[in-house]
Design a protein around this motif. Structure first.
Motif, PDB file in Angstrom:
ATOM      1  N   ASN A  12       0.919  -1.343  -0.112  1.00 13.52           N
ATOM      2  CA  ASN A  12      -0.105   0.059  -0.057  1.00 13.52           C
ATOM      3  C   ASN A  12       0.997   1.141  -0.036  1.00 13.52           C
ATOM      4  O   ASN A  12       0.966   2.053   1.065  1.00 13.52           O
ATOM      5  N   VAL A  13       1.712   1.475  -1.128  1.00 11.22           N
ATOM      6  CA  VAL A  13       2.685   2.631  -1.132  1.00 11.22           C
ATOM      7  C   VAL A  13       1.859   3.902  -1.190  1.00 11.22           C
ATOM      8  O   VAL A  13       2.667   4.837  -0.642  1.00 11.22           O
ATOM      9  N   GLN A  14       0.837   4.027  -1.777  1.00 11.92           N
ATOM     10  CA  GLN A  14       0.132   5.339  -1.626  1.00 11.92           C
ATOM     11  C   GLN A  14       0.024   5.916  -0.286  1.00 11.92           C
ATOM     12  O   GLN A  14       0.320   6.994   0.086  1.00 11.92           O
ATOM     13  N   SER A  15      -0.535   4.851   0.836  1.00 10.16           N
ATOM     14  CA  SER A  15      -0.648   5.117   2.019  1.00 10.16           C
ATOM     15  C   SER A  15       0.679   5.444   2.869  1.00 10.16           C
ATOM     16  O   SER A  15       0.843   6.493   3.641  1.00 10.16           O
ATOM     17  N   GLU A  16       1.681   4.719   2.381  1.00  4.64           N
ATOM     18  CA  GLU A  16       2.853   4.785   3.026  1.00  4.64           C
ATOM     19  C   GLU A  16       3.475   6.293   2.504  1.00  4.64           C
ATOM     20  O   GLU A  16       4.295   6.907   3.606  1.00  4.64           O
ATOM     21  N   LEU A  17       3.368   6.520   1.318  1.00  3.81           N
ATOM     22  CA  LEU A  17       3.974   7.890   1.049  1.00  3.81           C
ATOM     23  C   LEU A  17       3.297   9.037   1.767  1.00  3.81           C
ATOM     24  O   LEU A  17       4.021  10.161   2.317  1.00  3.81           O
ATOM     25  N   ALA A  18       1.996   9.086   1.762  1.00  4.74           N
ATOM     26  CA  ALA A  18       1.210  10.186   2.280  1.00  4.74           C
ATOM     27  C   ALA A  18       1.542  10.177   3.833  1.00  4.74           C
ATOM     28  O   ALA A  18       1.839  11.358   4.216  1.00  4.74           O
ATOM     29  N   ALA A  19       1.705   8.976   4.686  1.00  7.26           N
ATOM     30  CA  ALA A  19       2.164   9.386   5.912  1.00  7.26           C
ATOM     31  C   ALA A  19       3.696   9.680   6.024  1.00  7.26           C
ATOM     32  O   ALA A  19       3.887  10.624   6.842  1.00  7.26           O
ATOM     33  N   GLN A  20       4.414   9.268   5.215  1.00 11.64           N
ATOM     34  CA  GLN A  20       5.887   9.827   5.450  1.00 11.64           C
ATOM     35  C   GLN A  20       6.050  11.251   4.985  1.00 11.64           C
ATOM     36  O   GLN A  20       6.766  12.125   5.637  1.00 11.64           O
ATOM     37  N   ILE A  21       5.108  11.696   4.129  1.00 10.74           N
ATOM     38  CA  ILE A  21       5.145  12.997   3.619  1.00 10.74           C
ATOM     39  C   ILE A  21       4.975  14.007   4.791  1.00 10.74           C
ATOM     40  O   ILE A  21       5.426  15.031   5.190  1.00 10.74           O
ATOM     41  N   GLU A  22       3.944  13.574   5.540  1.00  8.07           N
ATOM     42  CA  GLU A  22       3.310  14.096   6.739  1.00  8.07           C
ATOM     43  C   GLU A  22       4.392  14.215   7.733  1.00  8.07           C
ATOM     44  O   GLU A  22       4.769  15.333   8.340  1.00  8.07           O
ATOM     45  N   ARG A  23       4.889  13.236   7.979  1.00  5.80           N
ATOM     46  CA  ARG A  23       5.946  13.041   9.079  1.00  5.80           C
ATOM     47  C   ARG A  23       7.048  13.876   8.968  1.00  5.80           C
ATOM     48  O   ARG A  23       7.639  14.610   9.814  1.00  5.80           O
ATOM     49  N   ASP A  24       7.566  13.937   7.551  1.00 10.68           N
ATOM     50  CA  ASP A  24       8.706  14.611   7.193  1.00 10.68           C
ATOM     51  C   ASP A  24       8.310  16.239   6.893  1.00 10.68           C
ATOM     52  O   ASP A  24       9.082  17.203   6.519  1.00 10.68           O
ATOM     53  N   GLY A  25       7.219  16.672   6.927  1.00  6.50           N
ATOM     54  CA  GLY A  25       6.673  17.934   6.696  1.00  6.50           C
ATOM     55  C   GLY A  25       6.967  18.570   5.246  1.00  6.50           C
ATOM     56  O   GLY A  25       6.999  19.574   4.964  1.00  6.50           O
ATOM     57  N   LEU A  26       6.708  17.652   4.270  1.00  6.31           N
ATOM     58  CA  LEU A  26       6.889  17.968   3.145  1.00  6.31           C
ATOM     59  C   LEU A  26       5.701  18.220   2.317  1.00  6.31           C
ATOM     60  O   LEU A  26       5.616  18.471   1.061  1.00  6.31           O
ATOM     61  N   SER A  27       4.451  18.411   2.824  1.00  5.18           N
ATOM     62  CA  SER A  27       3.363  18.622   2.043  1.00  5.18           C
ATOM     63  C   SER A  27       3.398  19.855   1.256  1.00  5.18           C
ATOM     64  O   SER A  27       2.522  19.869   0.324  1.00  5.18           O
ATOM     65  N   ASP A  28       4.152  20.632   1.460  1.00  9.24           N
ATOM     66  CA  ASP A  28       4.035  22.105   0.664  1.00  9.24           C
ATOM     67  C   ASP A  28       5.056  21.872  -0.538  1.00  9.24           C
ATOM     68  O   ASP A  28       4.772  22.625  -1.512  1.00  9.24           O
ATOM     69  N   CYS A  29       5.758  20.623  -0.793  1.00 11.79           N
ATOM     70  CA  CYS A  29       6.409  20.586  -1.974  1.00 11.79           C
ATOM     71  C   CYS A  29       6.555  19.284  -2.851  1.00 11.79           C
ATOM     72  O   CYS A  29       7.018  18.851  -3.616  1.00 11.79           O
ATOM     73  N   PHE A  30       5.750  18.166  -1.795  1.00 16.57           N
ATOM     74  CA  PHE A  30       5.569  16.739  -2.593  1.00 16.57           C
ATOM     75  C   PHE A  30       4.421  16.478  -2.445  1.00 16.57           C
ATOM     76  O   PHE A  30       3.489  16.415  -1.675  1.00 16.57           O
ATOM     77  N   HIS A  31       3.915  16.288  -3.720  1.00 14.00           N
ATOM     78  CA  HIS A  31       2.309  16.268  -3.986  1.00 14.00           C
ATOM     79  C   HIS A  31       1.906  14.970  -4.785  1.00 14.00           C
ATOM     80  O   HIS A  31       2.428  14.681  -6.022  1.00 14.00           O
ATOM     81  N   LEU A  32       0.908  14.166  -4.186  1.00  6.53           N
ATOM     82  CA  LEU A  32       0.527  13.116  -4.743  1.00  6.53           C
ATOM     83  C   LEU A  32      -0.871  13.330  -5.578  1.00  6.53           C
ATOM     84  O   LEU A  32      -1.989  13.859  -4.993  1.00  6.53           O
ATOM     85  N   LEU A  33      -0.906  13.202  -7.066  1.00  8.96           N
ATOM     86  CA  LEU A  33      -1.789  13.877  -7.828  1.00  8.96           C
ATOM     87  C   LEU A  33      -2.774  12.790  -8.254  1.00  8.96           C
ATOM     88  O   LEU A  33      -3.793  12.851  -8.783  1.00  8.96           O
ATOM     89  N   GLY A  34      -2.440  11.495  -7.875  1.00 13.50           N
ATOM     90  CA  GLY A  34      -3.254  10.254  -8.204  1.00 13.50           C
ATOM     91  C   GLY A  34      -3.205   9.926  -9.785  1.00 13.50           C
ATOM     92  O   GLY A  34      -2.385  10.318 -10.366  1.00 13.50           O
ATOM     93  N   ALA A  35      -3.942   8.993 -10.175  1.00 20.10           N
ATOM     94  CA  ALA A  35      -3.519   8.453 -11.601  1.00 20.10           C
ATOM     95  C   ALA A  35      -4.491   9.473 -12.411  1.00 20.10           C
ATOM     96  O   ALA A  35      -5.580   9.787 -12.124  1.00 20.10           O
ATOM     97  N   THR A  36      -4.276   9.281 -13.883  1.00 21.22           N
ATOM     98  CA  THR A  36      -4.923  10.089 -14.689  1.00 21.22           C
ATOM     99  C   THR A  36      -4.547   9.668 -16.039  1.00 21.22           C
ATOM    100  O   THR A  36      -3.642   9.323 -16.505  1.00 21.22           O
ATOM    101  N   LEU A  37      -5.690   9.547 -17.017  1.00 22.90           N
ATOM    102  CA  LEU A  37      -5.209   9.008 -18.534  1.00 22.90           C
ATOM    103  C   LEU A  37      -4.841  10.557 -19.161  1.00 22.90           C
ATOM    104  O   LEU A  37      -4.511  10.171 -20.316  1.00 22.90           O
ATOM    105  N   ASP A  38      -4.953  11.640 -18.880  1.00 22.98           N
ATOM    106  CA  ASP A  38      -4.732  12.728 -19.460  1.00 22.98           C
ATOM    107  C   ASP A  38      -3.211  13.142 -19.198  1.00 22.98           C
ATOM    108  O   ASP A  38      -2.842  14.034 -18.649  1.00 22.98           O
ATOM    109  N   ILE A  39      -2.432  11.948 -19.554  1.00 21.47           N
ATOM    110  CA  ILE A  39      -0.899  12.237 -19.068  1.00 21.47           C
ATOM    111  C   ILE A  39      -0.114  13.319 -19.938  1.00 21.47           C
ATOM    112  O   ILE A  39       0.910  13.717 -19.194  1.00 21.47           O
ATOM    113  N   LYS A  40      -0.609  13.399 -21.054  1.00 20.85           N
ATOM    114  CA  LYS A  40       0.190  14.563 -21.723  1.00 20.85           C
ATOM    115  C   LYS A  40       0.036  16.007 -21.066  1.00 20.85           C
ATOM    116  O   LYS A  40       0.987  16.753 -21.000  1.00 20.85           O
ATOM    117  N   CYS A  41      -1.232  16.162 -20.384  1.00 21.99           N
ATOM    118  CA  CYS A  41      -1.348  17.423 -19.629  1.00 21.99           C
ATOM    119  C   CYS A  41      -0.328  17.480 -18.700  1.00 21.99           C
ATOM    120  O   CYS A  41       0.203  18.624 -18.352  1.00 21.99           O
TER     121      CYS A  41
END
Length: 403
Positions: A265-294
């Motif tokens: 469950n990497v997404q949850s692990e990443l989110a928790a680590q971002i919170e612990r390290d105080g990186l939420s202002d510079c490390f963003h999880l955008l989720g999946a998208t099919l509009d990849i060229k955007c």
């Protein structure tokens, strides 16, 4: 020409996107594509180009790739392969009953060699085998020797996606290198969720990003360590992660995959680590998208710090948007990455080197432009859909002529 395409990957990822791009770009009327595929988002996309399809709950693999070959606790994964075998056979027999006159089988990845062999026995036609992952190349291994022997005897043609992949197959094995392709167009309907997140990024920051399925082996946690180092260095860099988790399993199957390190469950692990390290202002999880060229159009630098020691699809996809890459690869080949010209090669699992490469672009914005322009020229030369589709069609025709 009626082609049976076999692919067991349920989630729509790099391999399935590559097959979809190839089939979609084939000259009109040259091929009638028929698919046997696992249920999931990949099949949803294949249905856009399929003449007909048969779905299956799962598909048996024989995994001899460098990263996930059977060893230690990973032998438990064989439980999954045995579990999927009846579904695999049933789907192929259904396909044989429905389609009487298939001309050729194309298996989308060598890990599905067992379904391909079953299909070949049922349809009695030649097959083409795509090799998309780096393989175990030690010929002292009986598994490696068996797979190479099957490819040499049973496959009408073996296709590697680039020279890195080709280098993991024996020189004695005849292999055609046909690069993957990417149609560099925006989605007809914008992904508003992702666009809103992209619009909220800081003007003037260096945007570096990862695109792909989320897994520990993709170097995502090395990205977190690099982000901390860059923040300490005082540079304005924003990290974007675009992608989703691999398929979530349940019960005994989920337990076996987790023990083997193949389901996390990497997404949850990443989110928790971002919170612990105080990186939420510079490390963003955008989720999946099919509009990849955007996404690529808004990046400055693509990050591909994978543990696989090979450049993945996002490297050339981003290049169509003039985006250079930082790639974990020990021996880059010039068909995908020219170190110092189209991007920067770094060692795998090395956050310090990753941070150093990012800082190079942060401190030298002209290098982003120079390497991005070089990357775009390379992408347009090697990864054009119509050119590579013609090469694939010509290969089909040669295989049928010599069968």
């Amino acid at each position: 020409m009626k082609i049976l395409y076999i692919d067991g990957d349920g989630p729509f990822g790099g391999a399935s996107r590559s097959l979809f791009e190839a089939v979609r770009a084939l000259p009109a009327g040259s091929v009638e594509p028929h698919f046997v595929a696992s249920r999931g988002t990949a099949l949803d996309v294949y249905m856009q180009v399929a003449k007909d399809y048969v779905s299956t709950r799962g598909m048996t693999k024989f995994d001899n790739t460098r990263y996930s070959h059977y060893r230690g606790i990973r032998w438990l994964v064989l439980l999954r392969e045995v579990f999927h075998l009846p579904f695999t056979v049933a789907a192929l027999m259904k396909a044989r009953h429905r389609w009487k006159d298939i001309d050729l089988i194309h298996v989308n990845e060598a890990v599905y060699i067992i379904p391909a062999m079953i299909a070949q026995r049922l349809f009695r036609v030649p097959m083409v085998v795509h090799v998309r992952s780096l393989n175990q190349s030690d010929l002292r291994s009986r598994r490696t020797r068996w797979l190479v022997d099957i490819l040499a005897r049973r496959a009408g043609a073996v296709v590697a996606i680039n020279e890195n992949t080709r280098a993991t197959l024996p020189a004695s094995l005849s292999v055609h290198v046909i690069q993957n392709s990417f149609t560099a167009k925006r989605a007809p309907k914008p992904d508003r969720h992702v666009v809103e997140k992209l619009d909220a990024l800081r003007p003037g920051s260096l945007k570096v990003g990862f695109v792909g399925n989320l897994h520990h082996s993709k170097g995502l946690f090395e990205m977190l360590e690099a982000a901390k180092a860059i923040r300490e260095a005082g540079r304005d860099v924003e990290f974007l992660v675009v992608g989703g988790v691999t398929t979530e399993e349940k019960g005994i199957k989920a337990w076996a995959l987790a023990r083997a390190g193949l389901a996390q469950n990497v997404q949850s692990e990443l989110a928790a680590q971002i919170e612990r390290d105080g990186l939420s202002d510079c490390f963003h999880l955008l989720g999946a998208t099919l509009d990849i060229k955007c996404v690529y159009d808004r990046l400055d630098v693509l990050l591909f710090p994978s543990h696989y020691d090979a450049p993945g699809r996002p490297v050339f996809e981003a290049a169509f948007s003039a985006v250079p890459s930082i790639v974990s690869v020990s021996k880059p080949f010039a068909d995908t990455l020219v170190d110092g010209e189209t991007g920067i090669a770094i060692p795998a699992k090395d956050p310090a080197k990753l941070a150093e490469a990012i800082l190079h672009f942060a401190d030298n914005p002209d290098e982003v432009e120079r390497m991005g322009a070089n990357a775009k020229r390379l992408a347009e030369s090697n990864f054009d859909p119509s050119t590579n589709a013609r090469k694939l069609l010509e290969l089909y025709q040669r295989v049928l002529q010599t069968a």
